[in-house]
Design an enzyme around this catalytic site. Sequence first.
Site, PDB file in Angstrom:
ATOM      1  N   ASN A 181       1.013  -1.171   0.027  1.00  0.00           N
ATOM      2  CA  ASN A 181      -0.086   0.130   0.090  1.00  0.00           C
ATOM      3  C   ASN A 181       0.975   1.278   0.021  1.00  0.00           C
ATOM      4  O   ASN A 181       0.237   2.459   0.292  1.00  0.00           O
ATOM      5  CB  ASN A 181      -0.843   0.045   1.045  1.00  0.00           C
ATOM      6  CG  ASN A 181      -0.254   0.131   2.538  1.00  0.00           C
ATOM      7  OD1 ASN A 181       0.966  -0.113   2.543  1.00  0.00           O
ATOM      8  ND2 ASN A 181      -0.905  -0.144   3.782  1.00  0.00           N
TER       9      ASN A 181
ATOM     10  N   HIS B 260       3.558   1.904   1.976  1.00  0.00           N
ATOM     11  CA  HIS B 260       4.161   2.293   3.279  1.00  0.00           C
ATOM     12  C   HIS B 260       5.577   2.006   3.326  1.00  0.00           C
ATOM     13  O   HIS B 260       6.019   1.247   2.529  1.00  0.00           O
ATOM     14  CB  HIS B 260       3.518   1.696   4.443  1.00  0.00           C
ATOM     15  CG  HIS B 260       3.696   0.045   4.628  1.00  0.00           C
ATOM     16  ND1 HIS B 260       2.816  -0.752   5.435  1.00  0.00           N
ATOM     17  CD2 HIS B 260       4.893  -0.456   4.191  1.00  0.00           C
ATOM     18  CE1 HIS B 260       3.433  -2.043   5.545  1.00  0.00           C
ATOM     19  NE2 HIS B 260       4.684  -1.900   4.905  1.00  0.00           N
TER      20      HIS B 260
HETATM   21  P1  PGA Z   1       7.947  -7.438   2.641  1.00  0.00           P
HETATM   22  O1  PGA Z   1       7.319  -6.158   3.433  1.00  0.00           O
HETATM   23  O2  PGA Z   1       9.629  -7.106   2.521  1.00  0.00           O
HETATM   24  O3  PGA Z   1       7.782  -8.681   3.446  1.00  0.00           O
HETATM   25  O4  PGA Z   1       7.331  -7.334   1.144  1.00  0.00           O
HETATM   26  C1  PGA Z   1       7.801  -4.775   2.842  1.00  0.00           C
HETATM   27  C2  PGA Z   1       7.321  -3.704   3.707  1.00  0.00           C
HETATM   28  O5  PGA Z   1       6.058  -3.952   4.119  1.00  0.00           O
HETATM   29  O6  PGA Z   1       7.805  -2.796   4.126  1.00  0.00           O
END
Ligand code: PGA
Length: 254
Positions: free
Chosen positions: A148, A150
């Site tokens: 999303n 973030h």
């Molecule tokens: P992920 O998460 O590395 O498990 O994709 C990234 C994040 O949400 O910052």
Amino acid sequence: MTTGVLTRQLAPGVEAQIVSSADFGSAAADLVQNQLSAKPNAVIGFPTGNTPLPLYHELLRRQKAGQIDLSRLQPVMLDDYLGAVGDNPISFFNWLRREFFDPAGIVASRIWRMPTDPDGIDQACRRYERGLMERGGVDLQLLGLGLNGHIGFNEPGSPAESRTRVIKLTETTTAANAVYWPDASKVPHSGVTMGVGTILEARSIGLLVNGAAKAGILRTALFGPMTPAVPASLLRKVHKIHVIADEAAASKLG
Ligand code: PGA
């Protein structure tokens, strides 16, 4: 060092290095290694998640091979769950220790830990920020990118000036993070995170993005409007972003 790397200037101050997924960990490790060559006791912010795992594996490999010295590194945390106290297994601190710090021989007392105890948390967040200042500020902040948009736990709506604080996690984030833990029903719904403003103060920023699922949000973050609705887009406010993306994540950059 990584080979076959294509570096592109995407926007003023935004440089992207597009690599094969096999080279992703090595490209990210080069960022850390270059920082430590320039300043052996650099303050580096480390993220949790699937994205940085190849980085941690590569740093441990280089350390074992005697190619990198992590002995003076000053690690700081980016985020954690509210309530992840002590040796709670659902904790980013404990995850980072297991995946990287412990095998690297970095003892827990050397890590500037994100506060997680709900009791006195606002004060503890201010103390966390002071700790960053006392270390001279963050030299290199590494970040993953949420589906999303973030960064850390700065969910959509997080302003550019936000500081280290408690934040309610979105459904997207709790669902995405549930895969890290054996019992998804126990994943907390609130986090504690460096603010966007805290992150923007780092002297350099490495945004690590891999996998096709992130292609759309990476494009939006780099080329869409700069808005708190997509916190990663706010990184473009500062001219020092190094994006490392694998080919799948970079597939929509044009
Ligand atoms: P992920 O998460 O590395 O498990 O994709 C990234 C994040 O949400 O910052």
